[in-house]
Design a protein around this motif. Structure first.
Motif, PDB file in Angstrom:
ATOM      1  N   ASP A 286      34.940 -24.088  19.850  1.00 22.39           N
ATOM      2  CA  ASP A 286      34.597 -23.409  21.100  1.00 22.39           C
ATOM      3  C   ASP A 286      34.450 -21.923  20.801  1.00 22.39           C
ATOM      4  O   ASP A 286      35.429 -21.175  20.770  1.00 22.39           O
ATOM      5  N   TYR A 287      33.209 -21.488  20.573  1.00 18.62           N
ATOM      6  CA  TYR A 287      32.969 -20.094  20.217  1.00 18.62           C
ATOM      7  C   TYR A 287      33.247 -19.137  21.378  1.00 18.62           C
ATOM      8  O   TYR A 287      33.474 -17.944  21.158  1.00 18.62           O
TER       9      TYR A 287
ATOM     10  N   SER B  32      35.764 -19.283  23.499  1.00 15.96           N
ATOM     11  CA  SER B  32      37.181 -19.145  23.845  1.00 15.96           C
ATOM     12  C   SER B  32      37.731 -17.800  23.397  1.00 15.96           C
ATOM     13  O   SER B  32      37.451 -17.351  22.280  1.00 15.96           O
TER      14      SER B  32
ATOM     15  N   CYS C 236      39.400 -26.163  20.418  1.00 15.80           N
ATOM     16  CA  CYS C 236      38.493 -27.275  20.687  1.00 15.80           C
ATOM     17  C   CYS C 236      37.727 -27.067  21.992  1.00 15.80           C
ATOM     18  O   CYS C 236      38.295 -26.652  23.002  1.00 15.80           O
ATOM     19  N   LYS C 237      36.435 -27.394  21.968  1.00 19.34           N
ATOM     20  CA  LYS C 237      35.602 -27.330  23.161  1.00 19.34           C
ATOM     21  C   LYS C 237      35.828 -28.577  24.007  1.00 19.34           C
ATOM     22  O   LYS C 237      35.981 -29.682  23.477  1.00 19.34           O
TER      23      LYS C 237
ATOM     24  N   ILE D  79      31.589 -32.067  24.763  1.00 17.73           N
ATOM     25  CA  ILE D  79      30.866 -32.139  23.499  1.00 17.73           C
ATOM     26  C   ILE D  79      29.763 -33.187  23.581  1.00 17.73           C
ATOM     27  O   ILE D  79      29.745 -34.030  24.473  1.00 17.73           O
TER      28      ILE D  79
ATOM     29  N   ASP E  33      26.480 -31.336  18.768  1.00 19.68           N
ATOM     30  CA  ASP E  33      27.513 -30.537  18.124  1.00 19.68           C
ATOM     31  C   ASP E  33      27.749 -30.964  16.683  1.00 19.68           C
ATOM     32  O   ASP E  33      28.288 -30.195  15.882  1.00 19.68           O
TER      33      ASP E  33
END
Length: 218
Positions: free
Chosen positions: A37-38, A40, A49-50, A53, A57
């Protein structure tokens, strides 16, 4: 056909990286997947973690085309690590494509967090690594050959052919890290004191300044 060969080589490199000893610097995963998760704001050793998804991804098409080797080194590394490929987060693996112009070089460097294994797609390369006992192991590779560089050791690749060369590289880390020796020493910010480098390399201060100028930001 060339594209199929690239895909096969990439798959082989990943398999080889996954087969590496469990000495990777990355921690063991605690769930099936953890897509990075860029967005966050949380900062930790890796990426959180995102929540939502998709298959996208876990897909990366950035290695399809040769990289632009019109630079001083005559090479370009196109990385598919966690910074560009969120699906590899926590999986302890990443991949890259390296392209070389005739005479091009991937300069001496180290990967502090990963062993690297390469599969030659095309061309003729001289490759090698140096142990902590200053022993050089070198080999000339051609299409279809495989070579491994142990984690943390200084290594290099040089195109010895008359045409372009390319490899696919696998790493047993999601983000292997790269320290180019010359850039690290002569292009650091703030700079390493000139007298320290002059004594280390047993050269004059003026020579150090001349070398530093070659690595100054353009």
């Amino acid at each position: 056909m060339a594209r199929i060969q690239l895909y096969v080589a990439a798959a082989c490199a990943v398999v080889l990286a996954l087969a590496a000893p469990a000495l990777a610097g990355d921690p063991d995963m605690l769930q099936d997947v953890c897509v990075a998760d860029y967005a966050s704001p949380v900062k930790l050793n890796g990426f959180p973690c995102k929540a939502n998804i998709s298959a996208d991804d876990f897909f990366f098409d950035g290695l399809r085309k040769p990289g632009n080797t019109s630079n001083a080194a005559g090479s370009l590394v196109t990385a598919a690590n966690v910074e560009k490929f969120p699906g590899v987060n926590t999986l302890g693996v990443s991949i890259a494509r390296i392209d070389y112009a005739p005479g091009g070089q991937n300069p001496p460097h180290t990967h502090p967090r990963a062993t690297e294994i390469i599969f030659v797609l095309e061309g003729t390369l001289e490759v090698g690594f140096i142990t902590t006992a200053n022993k050089l192991f070198t080999k000339t590779l051609t299409m279809g050959d495989v070579f491994v560089f142990p984690r943390g050791l200084v290594h290099f690749q040089q195109n010895r052919g008359y045409g372009p060369a390319a490899v696919v590289a696998g790493f047993n880390s999601q983000l292997q890290g790269t320290q180019q020796i010359a850039m690290t020493l002569f292009g650091a910010t703030p700079p390493v004191p000139t007298d320290i480098l002059a004594k280390a390399f047993q050269i004059g201060n003026g020579e150090v300044e001349h070398i530093k100028a070659n690595f100054a930001p353009k």
